[in-house]
Write a protein that holds these residues in place. Structure first.
Motif, PDB file in Angstrom:
ATOM      1  N   ARG A 176      67.419   6.518 -61.445  1.00 47.06           N
ATOM      2  CA  ARG A 176      67.232   5.526 -62.549  1.00 47.06           C
ATOM      3  C   ARG A 176      68.039   4.393 -61.648  1.00 47.06           C
ATOM      4  NH1 ARG A 176      70.563   3.029 -65.393  1.00 47.06           N
ATOM      5  NH2 ARG A 176      71.960   4.946 -65.783  1.00 47.06           N
ATOM      6  N   MET A 177      69.142   4.599 -61.092  1.00 49.19           N
ATOM      7  CA  MET A 177      69.906   3.634 -60.480  1.00 49.19           C
ATOM      8  C   MET A 177      69.156   3.246 -59.314  1.00 49.19           C
ATOM      9  SD  MET A 177      73.930   4.762 -61.165  1.00 49.19           S
ATOM     10  CE  MET A 177      74.574   4.938 -63.052  1.00 49.19           C
ATOM     11  N   ALA A 178      68.947   4.201 -58.447  1.00 48.05           N
ATOM     12  CA  ALA A 178      68.327   4.006 -57.175  1.00 48.05           C
ATOM     13  C   ALA A 178      67.081   3.438 -57.222  1.00 48.05           C
ATOM     14  CB  ALA A 178      68.083   5.187 -56.605  1.00 48.05           C
ATOM     15  N   THR A 206      78.534   3.530 -54.945  1.00 44.88           N
ATOM     16  CA  THR A 206      78.256   2.443 -54.207  1.00 44.88           C
ATOM     17  C   THR A 206      77.077   2.931 -53.447  1.00 44.88           C
ATOM     18  OG1 THR A 206      80.473   1.874 -53.603  1.00 44.88           O
ATOM     19  CG2 THR A 206      78.857   1.201 -51.815  1.00 44.88           C
ATOM     20  N   PRO A 207      75.749   2.031 -53.720  1.00 46.00           N
ATOM     21  CA  PRO A 207      74.542   2.395 -53.026  1.00 46.00           C
ATOM     22  C   PRO A 207      74.182   1.814 -51.476  1.00 46.00           C
ATOM     23  CG  PRO A 207      74.378   1.108 -54.988  1.00 46.00           C
ATOM     24  CD  PRO A 207      75.497   1.139 -54.595  1.00 46.00           C
ATOM     25  N   THR A 208      73.775   2.791 -50.790  1.00 43.91           N
ATOM     26  CA  THR A 208      73.564   2.095 -49.482  1.00 43.91           C
ATOM     27  C   THR A 208      72.032   2.687 -49.126  1.00 43.91           C
ATOM     28  OG1 THR A 208      75.869   2.857 -48.647  1.00 43.91           O
ATOM     29  CG2 THR A 208      73.936   2.505 -46.927  1.00 43.91           C
ATOM     30  N   MET A 209      71.290   1.376 -48.726  1.00 43.43           N
ATOM     31  CA  MET A 209      69.774   1.645 -48.783  1.00 43.43           C
ATOM     32  C   MET A 209      69.248   1.592 -47.361  1.00 43.43           C
ATOM     33  SD  MET A 209      67.385  -0.410 -51.261  1.00 43.43           S
ATOM     34  CE  MET A 209      65.454  -0.063 -51.620  1.00 43.43           C
ATOM     35  N   TYR A 210      68.468   2.509 -47.105  1.00 42.12           N
ATOM     36  CA  TYR A 210      67.906   2.669 -45.800  1.00 42.12           C
ATOM     37  C   TYR A 210      66.229   2.411 -45.820  1.00 42.12           C
ATOM     38  CZ  TYR A 210      72.178   4.979 -44.764  1.00 42.12           C
ATOM     39  OH  TYR A 210      73.409   5.026 -44.535  1.00 42.12           O
ATOM     40  N   GLN A 211      65.581   1.717 -45.184  1.00 42.91           N
ATOM     41  CA  GLN A 211      64.246   1.452 -45.205  1.00 42.91           C
ATOM     42  C   GLN A 211      63.578   2.706 -44.088  1.00 42.91           C
ATOM     43  OE1 GLN A 211      62.618  -2.507 -44.986  1.00 42.91           O
ATOM     44  NE2 GLN A 211      60.432  -1.637 -45.306  1.00 42.91           N
ATOM     45  N   THR A 212      62.422   3.205 -44.476  1.00 44.74           N
ATOM     46  CA  THR A 212      61.912   4.165 -43.539  1.00 44.74           C
ATOM     47  C   THR A 212      60.394   3.672 -43.429  1.00 44.74           C
ATOM     48  OG1 THR A 212      61.150   5.689 -45.438  1.00 44.74           O
ATOM     49  CG2 THR A 212      63.324   6.154 -44.641  1.00 44.74           C
ATOM     50  N   ASP A 214      57.592   5.053 -44.449  1.00 49.60           N
ATOM     51  CA  ASP A 214      56.791   5.273 -45.850  1.00 49.60           C
ATOM     52  C   ASP A 214      57.760   4.989 -47.038  1.00 49.60           C
ATOM     53  OD1 ASP A 214      58.271   7.401 -45.457  1.00 49.60           O
ATOM     54  OD2 ASP A 214      56.507   8.812 -45.574  1.00 49.60           O
ATOM     55  N   GLY A 215      58.777   4.336 -46.901  1.00 47.56           N
ATOM     56  CA  GLY A 215      59.486   4.233 -48.170  1.00 47.56           C
ATOM     57  C   GLY A 215      60.991   3.741 -48.030  1.00 47.56           C
ATOM     58  N   PHE A 216      61.862   4.240 -48.840  1.00 47.91           N
ATOM     59  CA  PHE A 216      63.353   4.023 -48.942  1.00 47.91           C
ATOM     60  C   PHE A 216      64.058   5.342 -49.242  1.00 47.91           C
ATOM     61  CE2 PHE A 216      61.296  -0.018 -49.924  1.00 47.91           C
ATOM     62  CZ  PHE A 216      61.578  -0.836 -49.070  1.00 47.91           C
ATOM     63  N   ILE A 217      65.051   5.216 -48.787  1.00 47.07           N
ATOM     64  CA  ILE A 217      66.122   6.233 -48.832  1.00 47.07           C
ATOM     65  C   ILE A 217      67.442   5.770 -49.538  1.00 47.07           C
ATOM     66  CG2 ILE A 217      67.873   8.092 -48.043  1.00 47.07           C
ATOM     67  CD1 ILE A 217      65.590   8.994 -46.029  1.00 47.07           C
ATOM     68  N   VAL A 218      67.869   6.030 -50.830  1.00 47.38           N
ATOM     69  CA  VAL A 218      69.001   5.314 -51.212  1.00 47.38           C
ATOM     70  C   VAL A 218      70.329   6.390 -51.363  1.00 47.38           C
ATOM     71  CG1 VAL A 218      70.173   4.425 -53.375  1.00 47.38           C
ATOM     72  CG2 VAL A 218      67.824   3.772 -52.610  1.00 47.38           C
ATOM     73  N   ALA A 228      74.788  11.655 -54.293  1.00 48.69           N
ATOM     74  CA  ALA A 228      73.298  11.850 -54.269  1.00 48.69           C
ATOM     75  C   ALA A 228      72.545  11.192 -53.346  1.00 48.69           C
ATOM     76  CB  ALA A 228      72.974  11.944 -55.598  1.00 48.69           C
ATOM     77  N   ILE A 229      71.418  11.747 -52.818  1.00 47.92           N
ATOM     78  CA  ILE A 229      70.776  10.778 -51.975  1.00 47.92           C
ATOM     79  C   ILE A 229      69.418  10.958 -52.582  1.00 47.92           C
ATOM     80  CG2 ILE A 229      69.785  10.620 -49.572  1.00 47.92           C
ATOM     81  CD1 ILE A 229      72.047  12.318 -48.686  1.00 47.92           C
ATOM     82  N   VAL A 230      68.667   9.762 -52.635  1.00 48.02           N
ATOM     83  CA  VAL A 230      67.342   9.869 -53.347  1.00 48.02           C
ATOM     84  C   VAL A 230      66.339   9.266 -52.280  1.00 48.02           C
ATOM     85  CG1 VAL A 230      65.983   9.217 -55.426  1.00 48.02           C
ATOM     86  CG2 VAL A 230      68.467   9.437 -55.540  1.00 48.02           C
ATOM     87  N   GLU A 231      65.271   9.800 -52.066  1.00 48.96           N
ATOM     88  CA  GLU A 231      64.053   9.470 -51.163  1.00 48.96           C
ATOM     89  C   GLU A 231      62.996   9.044 -51.751  1.00 48.96           C
ATOM     90  OE1 GLU A 231      62.521  11.068 -46.969  1.00 48.96           O
ATOM     91  OE2 GLU A 231      61.680  12.143 -48.982  1.00 48.96           O
ATOM     92  N   PHE A 232      62.397   7.869 -51.652  1.00 52.67           N
ATOM     93  CA  PHE A 232      61.133   7.269 -52.329  1.00 52.67           C
ATOM     94  C   PHE A 232      60.051   7.413 -51.205  1.00 52.67           C
ATOM     95  CE2 PHE A 232      64.687   5.789 -55.148  1.00 52.67           C
ATOM     96  CZ  PHE A 232      64.247   6.338 -56.306  1.00 52.67           C
ATOM     97  N   THR A 233      59.087   7.835 -51.479  1.00 48.85           N
ATOM     98  CA  THR A 233      57.930   7.239 -50.756  1.00 48.85           C
ATOM     99  C   THR A 233      56.725   6.808 -51.276  1.00 48.85           C
ATOM    100  OG1 THR A 233      57.100   9.618 -51.104  1.00 48.85           O
ATOM    101  CG2 THR A 233      58.450   9.329 -49.104  1.00 48.85           C
TER     102      THR A 233
END
Length: 234
Positions: A176-178, A206-212, A214-218, A228-233
């Protein structure tokens, strides 16, 4: 197998009247937790050994997002069990029996007092009713963070409402946070989440956000340690 019936209600919908991914994850968690009632031998063993299963990783394929008032069925089945890890499928089906969400997850068996991994004996493993692994695209449970880039964003405090009965932040709340950091227009079609160190009440994530491609990794960290690491595609 364990199943629960649900209905998409106002509290589980987004502004467009569609089921929130956060709400779908809560449904999956509930069904996975209640599954142990279908295995009384395993339930008794875990109670006697003062053990719990904590989610270590989950992958989600979103086939179709249900809408307001739809009737849903959530099922949870275990397809493999090792001495310290269990593997399950949890699917959400619509009223016609078509899958809306396909997931697989891995749970780690831990001692509730020590908070460390604890082995399940072979007799208990042998007593398990394992079911066939369901068809979906299985990806690696580990999420590799990019070596470069990444935008550090505004920290988020873990509140009382984020904590579950295991005394740490509930698994769905990391997602939810990511998700709050994603572009509003992004349609999420897949997700992976890897849980490393449980966040507790009052922790600052503290979130760090990466753009990939096909999406993002937080990545969500507490005092420099990844929680935790969350990947969204897309």
């Amino acid at each position: 197998m364990y199943s629960l019936k649900y209905k998409v209600t106002t509290s589980t919908c987004d502004s467009e009247g569609r089921l929130k991914l956060y709400s779908a994850l809560q449904m999956m968690q509930d069904c996975s937790e209640m599954w142990i009632d279908s295995e009384p031998g395993v339930k008794q063993y875990f109670a006697e050994q003062n053990m719990a299963q904590l989610l270590a990783t989950r992958q989600v394929e979103i086939i179709r997002v249900p809408e307001y008032k739809e009737e849903l069925t959530v099922t949870s089945t275990v397809y493999d069990m090792k001495p310290m890890f269990g593997f399950r499928n949890t699917f959400i089906y619509d009223a016609q029996g078509n899958p809306c969400y396909k997931t697989w997850s891995m749970g780690a068996f831990v001692d509730k007092v020590a908070g460390k991994l604890k082995r399940v004996d072979q007799a208990t493993i042998d007593s398990m009713n394992l079911e066939p692994q369901k068809e979906m695209s299985y990806r690696d449970r580990r999420i590799i963070l990019p070596k470069q880039g990444g935008d550090m964003l505004e920290p988020v405090k873990v509140l009382r409402a984020d904590i579950d009965y295991n005394k740490h932040m509930n698994n769905a709340n990391y997602v939810r946070m990511a998700m709050e950091l994603l572009p509003e227009s992004m349609a999420v079609r897949g997700m992976r989440v890897e849980y490393r160190v449980a966040a507790k009440l009052g922790d600052i994530l503290t979130p760090t956000m990466y753009q990939t491609d096909d999406g993002f990794i937080v990545s969500l960290s507490v005092n420099g340690e990844v929680s935790a690491i969350v990947e969204f595609t897309r």
